[in-house]
Design a protein around this motif. Structure first.
Motif, PDB file in Angstrom:
ATOM      1  N   GLY A  33       0.785  -1.232   0.000  1.00  0.00           N
ATOM      2  CA  GLY A  33       0.000   0.000   0.000  1.00  0.00           C
ATOM      3  C   GLY A  33       0.815   1.279   0.000  1.00  0.00           C
ATOM      4  O   GLY A  33       0.252   2.368  -0.018  1.00  0.00           O
ATOM      5  N   THR A  34       2.142   1.181   0.007  1.00  0.00           N
ATOM      6  CA  THR A  34       2.978   2.372  -0.038  1.00  0.00           C
ATOM      7  C   THR A  34       3.163   2.830  -1.482  1.00  0.00           C
ATOM      8  O   THR A  34       2.944   2.065  -2.417  1.00  0.00           O
ATOM      9  N   LEU A  35       3.591   4.049  -1.642  1.00  0.00           N
ATOM     10  CA  LEU A  35       3.794   4.627  -2.962  1.00  0.00           C
ATOM     11  C   LEU A  35       5.038   4.030  -3.616  1.00  0.00           C
ATOM     12  O   LEU A  35       6.102   3.949  -2.989  1.00  0.00           O
ATOM     13  N   ALA A  36       4.920   3.595  -4.851  1.00  0.00           N
ATOM     14  CA  ALA A  36       6.051   3.024  -5.587  1.00  0.00           C
ATOM     15  C   ALA A  36       7.105   4.111  -5.831  1.00  0.00           C
ATOM     16  O   ALA A  36       6.778   5.281  -6.027  1.00  0.00           O
ATOM     17  N   ALA A  37       8.358   3.709  -5.819  1.00  0.00           N
ATOM     18  CA  ALA A  37       9.483   4.646  -5.902  1.00  0.00           C
ATOM     19  C   ALA A  37       9.434   5.531  -7.137  1.00  0.00           C
ATOM     20  O   ALA A  37       9.761   6.718  -7.061  1.00  0.00           O
ATOM     21  N   GLN A  38       9.007   4.993  -8.283  1.00  0.00           N
ATOM     22  CA  GLN A  38       9.020   5.792  -9.508  1.00  0.00           C
ATOM     23  C   GLN A  38       7.983   6.917  -9.495  1.00  0.00           C
ATOM     24  O   GLN A  38       8.033   7.802 -10.339  1.00  0.00           O
ATOM     25  N   HIS A  39       7.062   6.921  -8.545  1.00  0.00           N
ATOM     26  CA  HIS A  39       6.034   7.959  -8.482  1.00  0.00           C
ATOM     27  C   HIS A  39       6.297   8.988  -7.383  1.00  0.00           C
ATOM     28  O   HIS A  39       5.532   9.944  -7.241  1.00  0.00           O
ATOM     29  N   ILE A  40       7.368   8.815  -6.644  1.00  0.00           N
ATOM     30  CA  ILE A  40       7.727   9.780  -5.602  1.00  0.00           C
ATOM     31  C   ILE A  40       8.268  11.038  -6.265  1.00  0.00           C
ATOM     32  O   ILE A  40       9.107  10.987  -7.154  1.00  0.00           O
ATOM     33  N   GLY A  41       7.773  12.193  -5.851  1.00  0.00           N
ATOM     34  CA  GLY A  41       8.251  13.465  -6.359  1.00  0.00           C
ATOM     35  C   GLY A  41       7.662  13.900  -7.687  1.00  0.00           C
ATOM     36  O   GLY A  41       8.098  14.889  -8.266  1.00  0.00           O
ATOM     37  N   LYS A  42       6.652  13.203  -8.197  1.00  0.00           N
ATOM     38  CA  LYS A  42       6.039  13.554  -9.480  1.00  0.00           C
ATOM     39  C   LYS A  42       4.950  14.618  -9.336  1.00  0.00           C
ATOM     40  O   LYS A  42       4.487  15.169 -10.317  1.00  0.00           O
ATOM     41  N   GLY A  43       4.499  14.864  -8.096  1.00  0.00           N
ATOM     42  CA  GLY A  43       3.495  15.902  -7.873  1.00  0.00           C
ATOM     43  C   GLY A  43       2.059  15.407  -7.886  1.00  0.00           C
ATOM     44  O   GLY A  43       1.142  16.211  -7.762  1.00  0.00           O
ATOM     45  N   HIS A  44       1.860  14.095  -8.024  1.00  0.00           N
ATOM     46  CA  HIS A  44       0.503  13.554  -8.051  1.00  0.00           C
ATOM     47  C   HIS A  44       0.127  12.899  -6.723  1.00  0.00           C
ATOM     48  O   HIS A  44      -0.981  13.080  -6.234  1.00  0.00           O
ATOM     49  N   LEU A  45       1.039  12.128  -6.195  1.00  0.00           N
ATOM     50  CA  LEU A  45       0.831  11.394  -4.952  1.00  0.00           C
ATOM     51  C   LEU A  45       2.052  11.585  -4.060  1.00  0.00           C
ATOM     52  O   LEU A  45       3.155  11.799  -4.549  1.00  0.00           O
ATOM     53  N   PHE A  46       1.851  11.489  -2.748  1.00  0.00           N
ATOM     54  CA  PHE A  46       2.973  11.533  -1.828  1.00  0.00           C
ATOM     55  C   PHE A  46       2.603  10.787  -0.551  1.00  0.00           C
ATOM     56  O   PHE A  46       1.432  10.511  -0.302  1.00  0.00           O
ATOM     57  N   MET A  47       3.609  10.449   0.229  1.00  0.00           N
ATOM     58  CA  MET A  47       3.407   9.766   1.497  1.00  0.00           C
ATOM     59  C   MET A  47       3.477  10.798   2.620  1.00  0.00           C
ATOM     60  O   MET A  47       4.453  11.539   2.716  1.00  0.00           O
ATOM     61  N   ASP A  48       2.439  10.845   3.448  1.00  0.00           N
ATOM     62  CA  ASP A  48       2.373  11.768   4.574  1.00  0.00           C
ATOM     63  C   ASP A  48       2.695  10.997   5.853  1.00  0.00           C
ATOM     64  O   ASP A  48       1.893  10.160   6.277  1.00  0.00           O
ATOM     65  N   PRO A  49       3.867  11.233   6.466  1.00  0.00           N
ATOM     66  CA  PRO A  49       4.216  10.512   7.692  1.00  0.00           C
ATOM     67  C   PRO A  49       3.366  10.996   8.867  1.00  0.00           C
ATOM     68  O   PRO A  49       3.150  12.198   9.034  1.00  0.00           O
ATOM     69  N   ARG A  50       2.886  10.051   9.660  1.00  0.00           N
ATOM     70  CA  ARG A  50       2.047  10.368  10.809  1.00  0.00           C
ATOM     71  C   ARG A  50       2.472   9.505  11.986  1.00  0.00           C
ATOM     72  O   ARG A  50       3.190   8.533  11.834  1.00  0.00           O
ATOM     73  N   ALA A  51       1.976   9.859  13.170  1.00  0.00           N
ATOM     74  CA  ALA A  51       2.265   9.088  14.374  1.00  0.00           C
ATOM     75  C   ALA A  51       1.043   9.115  15.288  1.00  0.00           C
ATOM     76  O   ALA A  51       0.289  10.079  15.308  1.00  0.00           O
ATOM     77  N   THR A  52       0.875   8.039  16.019  1.00  0.00           N
ATOM     78  CA  THR A  52      -0.187   7.954  17.014  1.00  0.00           C
ATOM     79  C   THR A  52       0.417   7.405  18.301  1.00  0.00           C
ATOM     80  O   THR A  52       1.345   6.593  18.267  1.00  0.00           O
ATOM     81  N   TRP A  53      -0.084   7.867  19.431  1.00  0.00           N
ATOM     82  CA  TRP A  53       0.449   7.444  20.715  1.00  0.00           C
ATOM     83  C   TRP A  53      -0.135   6.096  21.111  1.00  0.00           C
ATOM     84  O   TRP A  53      -1.345   5.903  21.098  1.00  0.00           O
ATOM     85  N   ASN A  54       0.725   5.160  21.458  1.00  0.00           N
ATOM     86  CA  ASN A  54       0.314   3.836  21.913  1.00  0.00           C
ATOM     87  C   ASN A  54       0.398   3.824  23.438  1.00  0.00           C
ATOM     88  O   ASN A  54       1.487   3.866  24.002  1.00  0.00           O
ATOM     89  N   LYS A  55      -0.749   3.769  24.117  1.00  0.00           N
ATOM     90  CA  LYS A  55      -0.780   3.829  25.579  1.00  0.00           C
ATOM     91  C   LYS A  55      -0.121   2.622  26.221  1.00  0.00           C
ATOM     92  O   LYS A  55       0.501   2.741  27.282  1.00  0.00           O
TER      93      LYS A  55
END
Length: 94
Positions: A33-55
């Motif tokens: 489900g991650t973005l394929a390397a050849q599409h990184i930086g093309k301006g159409h799709l990107f990966m947004d890093p996020r974090a959630t707290w695990n109690k």
């Protein structure tokens, strides 16, 4: 405005699962489900890093979400054969 895959699928009138399956088949997304390397930086799709707290562990759990840009909506529509109606700006309409 950037959108998640779910929101982009709704805009395009597709189901989220169908859109993800098509993007995997076209090798835009990897099998995990991650973005394929050849599409990184093309301006159409990107990966947004996020974090959630695990109690339970007392630590953050980091993950990424695939996001679609406005240009990416047009790009996806073209790839899927969906026509987009362009309306004039509301201030220019009589």
């Amino acid at each position: 405005m950037n959108r998640t895959i779910r929101e982009a699928a709704a805009v395009l009138g597709q189901g989220e699962r169908a859109l993800r399956d098509r993007l995997r088949a076209d090798k835009v997304l990897n099998q995990d489900g991650t973005l394929a390397a050849q599409h990184i930086g093309k301006g159409h799709l990107f990966m947004d890093p996020r974090a959630t707290w695990n109690k339970q562990t007392g630590r953050y759990r980091h993950y990424s979400v695939v996001m679609v840009t406005e240009a990416g909506i047009d790009w996806l529509a073209k790839r899927l054969g969906i026509s987009i109606t362009v309306t004039p700006h509301k201030d220019h309409v009589a």
